[in-house]
Design a protein around this motif. Structure first.
Motif, PDB file in Angstrom:
ATOM      1  N   TRP A   1       0.831  -1.202   0.000  1.00  0.00           N
ATOM      2  CA  TRP A   1       0.000   0.000   0.000  1.00  0.00           C
ATOM      3  C   TRP A   1       0.869   1.257   0.000  1.00  0.00           C
ATOM      4  O   TRP A   1       0.527   2.263  -0.627  1.00  0.00           O
ATOM      5  N   ALA A   2       2.020   1.198   0.673  1.00  0.00           N
ATOM      6  CA  ALA A   2       2.933   2.345   0.668  1.00  0.00           C
ATOM      7  C   ALA A   2       3.543   2.563  -0.704  1.00  0.00           C
ATOM      8  O   ALA A   2       3.915   3.690  -1.058  1.00  0.00           O
ATOM      9  N   ALA A   3       3.659   1.477  -1.506  1.00  0.00           N
ATOM     10  CA  ALA A   3       4.418   1.529  -2.747  1.00  0.00           C
ATOM     11  C   ALA A   3       3.553   1.621  -3.998  1.00  0.00           C
ATOM     12  O   ALA A   3       4.050   1.408  -5.099  1.00  0.00           O
ATOM     13  N   VAL A   4       2.266   1.924  -3.855  1.00  0.00           N
ATOM     14  CA  VAL A   4       1.441   2.126  -5.055  1.00  0.00           C
ATOM     15  C   VAL A   4       1.902   3.416  -5.735  1.00  0.00           C
ATOM     16  O   VAL A   4       2.453   4.312  -5.083  1.00  0.00           O
TER      17      VAL A   4
ATOM     18  N   ALA B   1       3.384 -13.574  -0.503  1.00  0.00           N
ATOM     19  CA  ALA B   1       3.626 -14.273   0.767  1.00  0.00           C
ATOM     20  C   ALA B   1       4.103 -15.696   0.540  1.00  0.00           C
ATOM     21  O   ALA B   1       4.806 -16.262   1.383  1.00  0.00           O
ATOM     22  N   GLY B   2       3.747 -16.271  -0.596  1.00  0.00           N
ATOM     23  CA  GLY B   2       4.186 -17.628  -0.903  1.00  0.00           C
ATOM     24  C   GLY B   2       5.393 -17.685  -1.815  1.00  0.00           C
ATOM     25  O   GLY B   2       5.806 -18.779  -2.221  1.00  0.00           O
ATOM     26  N   ALA B   3       5.960 -16.524  -2.153  1.00  0.00           N
ATOM     27  CA  ALA B   3       7.101 -16.476  -3.068  1.00  0.00           C
ATOM     28  C   ALA B   3       8.418 -16.505  -2.296  1.00  0.00           C
ATOM     29  O   ALA B   3       8.462 -16.329  -1.077  1.00  0.00           O
ATOM     30  N   ARG B   4       9.517 -16.718  -3.041  1.00  0.00           N
ATOM     31  CA  ARG B   4      10.848 -16.715  -2.433  1.00  0.00           C
ATOM     32  C   ARG B   4      11.232 -15.300  -1.995  1.00  0.00           C
ATOM     33  O   ARG B   4      10.761 -14.314  -2.546  1.00  0.00           O
ATOM     34  N   ALA B   5      12.115 -15.231  -1.014  1.00  0.00           N
ATOM     35  CA  ALA B   5      12.523 -13.938  -0.461  1.00  0.00           C
ATOM     36  C   ALA B   5      13.132 -13.047  -1.537  1.00  0.00           C
ATOM     37  O   ALA B   5      12.918 -11.827  -1.546  1.00  0.00           O
ATOM     38  N   ARG B   6      13.904 -13.633  -2.473  1.00  0.00           N
ATOM     39  CA  ARG B   6      14.527 -12.820  -3.508  1.00  0.00           C
ATOM     40  C   ARG B   6      13.467 -12.187  -4.418  1.00  0.00           C
ATOM     41  O   ARG B   6      13.580 -11.015  -4.796  1.00  0.00           O
ATOM     42  N   VAL B   7      12.444 -12.954  -4.756  1.00  0.00           N
ATOM     43  CA  VAL B   7      11.368 -12.422  -5.596  1.00  0.00           C
ATOM     44  C   VAL B   7      10.650 -11.289  -4.877  1.00  0.00           C
ATOM     45  O   VAL B   7      10.356 -10.242  -5.468  1.00  0.00           O
ATOM     46  N   VAL B   8      10.367 -11.499  -3.601  1.00  0.00           N
ATOM     47  CA  VAL B   8       9.684 -10.472  -2.815  1.00  0.00           C
ATOM     48  C   VAL B   8      10.517  -9.194  -2.777  1.00  0.00           C
ATOM     49  O   VAL B   8      10.000  -8.081  -2.961  1.00  0.00           O
ATOM     50  N   ALA B   9      11.815  -9.340  -2.554  1.00  0.00           N
ATOM     51  CA  ALA B   9      12.685  -8.166  -2.470  1.00  0.00           C
ATOM     52  C   ALA B   9      12.707  -7.404  -3.786  1.00  0.00           C
ATOM     53  O   ALA B   9      12.612  -6.165  -3.810  1.00  0.00           O
ATOM     54  N   VAL B  10      12.809  -8.117  -4.900  1.00  0.00           N
ATOM     55  CA  VAL B  10      12.841  -7.457  -6.210  1.00  0.00           C
ATOM     56  C   VAL B  10      11.535  -6.712  -6.464  1.00  0.00           C
ATOM     57  O   VAL B  10      11.530  -5.559  -6.926  1.00  0.00           O
ATOM     58  N   VAL B  11      10.410  -7.349  -6.165  1.00  0.00           N
ATOM     59  CA  VAL B  11       9.110  -6.724  -6.402  1.00  0.00           C
ATOM     60  C   VAL B  11       8.948  -5.472  -5.550  1.00  0.00           C
ATOM     61  O   VAL B  11       8.532  -4.403  -6.044  1.00  0.00           O
TER      62      VAL B  11
ATOM     63  N   VAL C   1      11.287  -3.572  -4.015  1.00  0.00           N
ATOM     64  CA  VAL C   1      12.235  -2.511  -4.361  1.00  0.00           C
ATOM     65  C   VAL C   1      11.812  -1.829  -5.669  1.00  0.00           C
ATOM     66  O   VAL C   1      11.847  -0.594  -5.782  1.00  0.00           O
ATOM     67  N   THR C   2      11.380  -2.623  -6.638  1.00  0.00           N
ATOM     68  CA  THR C   2      10.929  -2.052  -7.904  1.00  0.00           C
ATOM     69  C   THR C   2       9.698  -1.178  -7.704  1.00  0.00           C
ATOM     70  O   THR C   2       9.616  -0.059  -8.240  1.00  0.00           O
ATOM     71  N   ALA C   3       8.737  -1.674  -6.925  1.00  0.00           N
ATOM     72  CA  ALA C   3       7.514  -0.905  -6.683  1.00  0.00           C
ATOM     73  C   ALA C   3       7.813   0.376  -5.925  1.00  0.00           C
ATOM     74  O   ALA C   3       7.283   1.453  -6.262  1.00  0.00           O
ATOM     75  N   ALA C   4       8.654   0.303  -4.902  1.00  0.00           N
ATOM     76  CA  ALA C   4       8.973   1.488  -4.109  1.00  0.00           C
ATOM     77  C   ALA C   4       9.723   2.518  -4.939  1.00  0.00           C
ATOM     78  O   ALA C   4       9.442   3.731  -4.861  1.00  0.00           O
ATOM     79  N   THR C   5      10.673   2.061  -5.756  1.00  0.00           N
ATOM     80  CA  THR C   5      11.414   2.991  -6.613  1.00  0.00           C
ATOM     81  C   THR C   5      10.489   3.650  -7.627  1.00  0.00           C
ATOM     82  O   THR C   5      10.555   4.868  -7.860  1.00  0.00           O
ATOM     83  N   GLY C   6       9.626   2.856  -8.221  1.00  0.00           N
ATOM     84  CA  GLY C   6       8.672   3.411  -9.179  1.00  0.00           C
ATOM     85  C   GLY C   6       7.744   4.424  -8.536  1.00  0.00           C
ATOM     86  O   GLY C   6       7.455   5.482  -9.118  1.00  0.00           O
TER      87      GLY C   6
END
Length: 394
Positions: free
Chosen positions: A132-135, A362-372, A374-379
């Protein structure tokens, strides 16, 4: 203390994204004479809220196109809080609005965590708050606008419904009705949840009745038995309280303007109203048929994605109050006439739409979560900086 430790990752993640967005905005253009504080608290609707806090209602502006814009279009809860804070502190009304939004956004993040955790586990709750913070339009959460305050009140009201605290739900719903017109979405969610409880209990009673009694009842044309009103006094009181904030303000505007539907006329003067989406459809059609078909196709894709997410929420079995609240918020955003640039902002409080993504991550790997994330927050940070130093939210 244990509860605070549980929610800490959600609040820290949320705060980190919001801080990133504000820092990028502050550094976006060092020569920008507007300044980050002015961008967040001294433009667009923020000015109207601060004016109400300082002077009370009564301001009217005649626009260049001849439209008459009255401050009666703005609901009073945020200006009340701004006035209270500025009266007991050195902050101006606009700066007080920033403080309200900062505190309210953290309260909203906590509520989103609580809802996500209750439904799908702790990891989903943390991810819901951070998403919600990263929309893309998340910068509005840091502005002297009502989105953060409204979302906090709405989310805690819905959490109260999910946990059976009906009076709390009704009171918080009434507060949302003093914050934004969309408070009706929260009241509708409270009412729908209460009706579902009554229907479910009635069905259970009928199922428990002996077959002979049901046959005799149908033969006699009788009802299925009395509604259990007495057993649900608190629930019914919550339902009655839920729309009072919205109704009270609309009636007050009617009395002040001397017109029973004065609030609708005030909104009409601003170019706002509810036309079933006709103005929005024309807006998209003009771009498809005009000189910007790419933008028109992008809008069509965005609407299709939004509708797909709504269907996904239904299929994953979200509780009824969340579905009703999210659905009404989507209808109000898409089917309202007015400035198109407001629509993404109007959807910001519709946090149930983020639950499918939160559950999937929540069911994804930690690396996938981090990429998503970071990308959303940067965008979101880049979009917010471009947006607020450009056209900005109306």
């Amino acid at each position: 203390m244990r509860r605070l430790r549980a929610v800490a990752p959600a609040l820290l993640g949320f705060a980190a994204v919001r801080l990133l967005c504000v820092m990028v905005l502050a550094l976006w253009d060092p020569a920008e004479d507007k300044g980050v504080v002015r961008l967040l608290s001294g433009r667009w609707d923020s000015v109207w809220y601060a004016s109400i806090a300082d002077e009370g209602y009564g301001r009217t502006v005649v626009a260049d196109d001849g439209g008459v814009h009255s401050d009666l279009a703005f609901f009073p809860l945020l200006p009340w809080l701004e006035r209270l804070i500025s009266a007991v502190s050195p902050l101006s009304a606009g700066e007080a609005g920033l403080l309200v939004s900062a505190v309210a956004s953290l309260a909203a993040a906590w509520a989103l965590f609580a809802i996500g955790e209750r439904l799908y586990g702790r990891r989903a709750g943390v991810l819901l708050a951070v998403l919600w913070a990263a929309v893309p339009v998340g910068i509005v959460q840091s502005m002297a606008y009502t989105e953060a305050l409204f979302t906090a009140l709405a989310a805690w009201s819905l959490y109260a419904v999910l946990t059976g605290r009906w009076l709390t739900a009704g009171l918080l719903s009434a507060a949302t009705g003093l914050c934004r017109p969309a408070g009706l979405a929260v009241a509708a969610a409270v009412a729908a949840a209460a009706l579902a409880v009554l229907l479910a209990e009635r069905a259970e009673r009928r199922a428990a009745e002996p077959a002979a009694e049901r046959t005799a009842e149908r033969t006699a044309g009788g009802a299925a038995g009395p509604w259990p009103w007495a057993a649900h006094r608190r629930m019914l009181a919550g339902v009655l309280l839920a729309p009072l904030g919205w109704a009270g303000y609309v009636l007050w505007v009617g009395a002040r303007t001397g017109e029973p539907l004065g609030y609708l006329r005030v909104q009409g003067d601003w170019g706002n109203g509810f036309d079933g989406g006709w103005a929005f459809a024309r807006f998209i059609g003009d771009r498809l048929a005009g000189g910007n078909p790419v933008a028109g196709l992008g809008l069509c894709a965005g609407v299709a994605l939004l509708l797909w997410v709504c269907v996904r929420c239904v299929r994953m079995g979200l509780p009824l109050p969340l579905l009703v609240y999210g659905g009404v918020m989507v209808v109000l955003a898409l089917c309202a006439a007015g400035y198109f640039g407001s629509k993404p902002r109007l959807l910001l409080p519709a946090f149930p739409l983020l639950l499918p993504a939160a559950v999937a991550l929540a069911g994804a790997r930690a690396r996938v979560v981090a990429v998503v994330l970071v990308t959303a927050a940067t965008g979101a940070a880049l979009y917010g900086a471009v947006w607020l130093t450009g056209s900005g939210p109306p």
